[in-house]
Design a protein around this motif. Structure first.
Motif, mmCIF file in Angstrom:
data_model
loop_
_atom_site.group_PDB
_atom_site.id
_atom_site.type_symbol
_atom_site.label_atom_id
_atom_site.label_comp_id
_atom_site.label_asym_id
_atom_site.label_seq_id
_atom_site.Cartn_x
_atom_site.Cartn_y
_atom_site.Cartn_z
ATOM 1 N N LYS A 48 -3.765 -0.463 -9.109
ATOM 2 C CA LYS A 48 -3.653 -0.459 -7.650
ATOM 3 C C LYS A 48 -5.011 -0.460 -6.962
ATOM 4 O O LYS A 48 -5.123 -0.836 -5.817
ATOM 5 C CB LYS A 48 -2.824 0.736 -7.173
ATOM 6 N N GLN A 55 0.378 -5.746 3.424
ATOM 7 C CA GLN A 55 1.068 -5.294 4.632
ATOM 8 C C GLN A 55 2.537 -5.011 4.346
ATOM 9 O O GLN A 55 3.115 -5.542 3.401
ATOM 10 C CB GLN A 55 1.006 -6.361 5.737
ATOM 11 N N THR A 56 3.113 -4.187 5.201
ATOM 12 C CA THR A 56 4.557 -4.037 5.302
ATOM 13 C C THR A 56 4.929 -4.671 6.639
ATOM 14 O O THR A 56 4.343 -4.323 7.676
ATOM 15 C CB THR A 56 4.985 -2.558 5.275
ATOM 16 N N GLU A 142 7.099 -6.647 1.919
ATOM 17 C CA GLU A 142 5.816 -6.064 1.531
ATOM 18 C C GLU A 142 5.066 -7.052 0.648
ATOM 19 O O GLU A 142 5.661 -7.656 -0.252
ATOM 20 C CB GLU A 142 6.023 -4.739 0.795
ATOM 21 N N ILE A 144 0.903 -7.916 -1.146
ATOM 22 C CA ILE A 144 -0.450 -7.468 -1.447
ATOM 23 C C ILE A 144 -1.260 -8.663 -1.952
ATOM 24 O O ILE A 144 -0.704 -9.697 -2.319
ATOM 25 C CB ILE A 144 -0.486 -6.337 -2.503
ATOM 26 N N LYS A 177 2.609 -1.648 8.765
ATOM 27 C CA LYS A 177 1.699 -0.859 7.950
ATOM 28 C C LYS A 177 0.746 -1.790 7.209
ATOM 29 O O LYS A 177 1.153 -2.849 6.744
ATOM 30 C CB LYS A 177 2.487 -0.012 6.941
ATOM 31 N N HIS A 179 -2.028 -2.126 3.932
ATOM 32 C CA HIS A 179 -2.249 -1.563 2.596
ATOM 33 C C HIS A 179 -3.580 -2.053 2.050
ATOM 34 O O HIS A 179 -4.095 -3.066 2.479
ATOM 35 C CB HIS A 179 -1.150 -2.004 1.615
#
Length: 184
Positions: A48, A55-56, A142, A144, A177, A179
């Motif tokens: 991670k 993002q969400t 979601e 990434i 959100k 990330h």
């Protein structure tokens, strides 16, 4: 003027009616959750700390809309479209979830994360006959990326057509959100 409007409305209905599921892919996953779009690749998320951004995204979806002072309901089909806008880098779609008006999870569309190649897109369909979402349904998407990328376009298109009448509209996603190690 009325004749040309009638002609174009009728032409649009004929074109829509002539499209079949063989010509337009209808699902990104089979009912068992397996991907059916060849340009998508299932991936395993590793470290991670390598996530640069993500993002969400909340996407409003309508399985029906009201008219005539809520006396009549028009049922709609919806297509959720996720488009990687980056010219060089893939993004990873980690989750696509469909919720109803009350906020209850109806369906999780991905069992595992998938990589979306540069400039590629993927679609998820909610059929017109599926009214489980209600007028306040939504998708939560979601994603990434391991590098800085341009943000994807995530939106829903709702449509209904009957006789010589039709309606369609787009509902854009909203970031709820961010990330990753760097702010997108």
């Amino acid at each position: 003027m009325k004749l040309s409007l009638y002609f174009y409305s009728t032409l649009a209905i004929i074109i829509l009616a002539s499209c079949t599921s063989r010509e337009i892919p209808q699902k990104s996953q089979s009912d068992s959750g397996q991907l059916t779009q060849p340009h998508l690749k299932v991936v395993t998320l590793a470290d991670k700390s390598k996530i640069a951004m993500g993002q969400t995204i909340y996407v409003p979806v309508y399985s029906h809309i009201y008219y005539e002072n809520q006396k009549e309901v028009l049922y709609l089909s919806a297509t959720l479209s996720i488009r990687n806008t980056d010219l060089s880098n893939p993004i990873i779609i980690t989750s696509v979830r469909y919720y109803n008006t009350e906020g209850k999870l109806i369906k999780q569309y991905l069992e595992r994360p998938v990589e979306l190649s540069p400039l590629a897109s993927m679609d998820f369909i909610v059929e017109r006959t599926d009214t489980s979402g209600g007028s306040g349904a939504n998708f939560i998407v979601e994603w990434i990326a391991e590098k800085d990328v341009s943000k994807p376009v995530v939106e829903a298109v709702m449509i209904s057509a009957a006789s010589n009448q039709g309606i369609s509209f787009v509902s854009p996603g909203r970031i709820i959100k961010n990330h990753g190690n760097r702010s997108p």
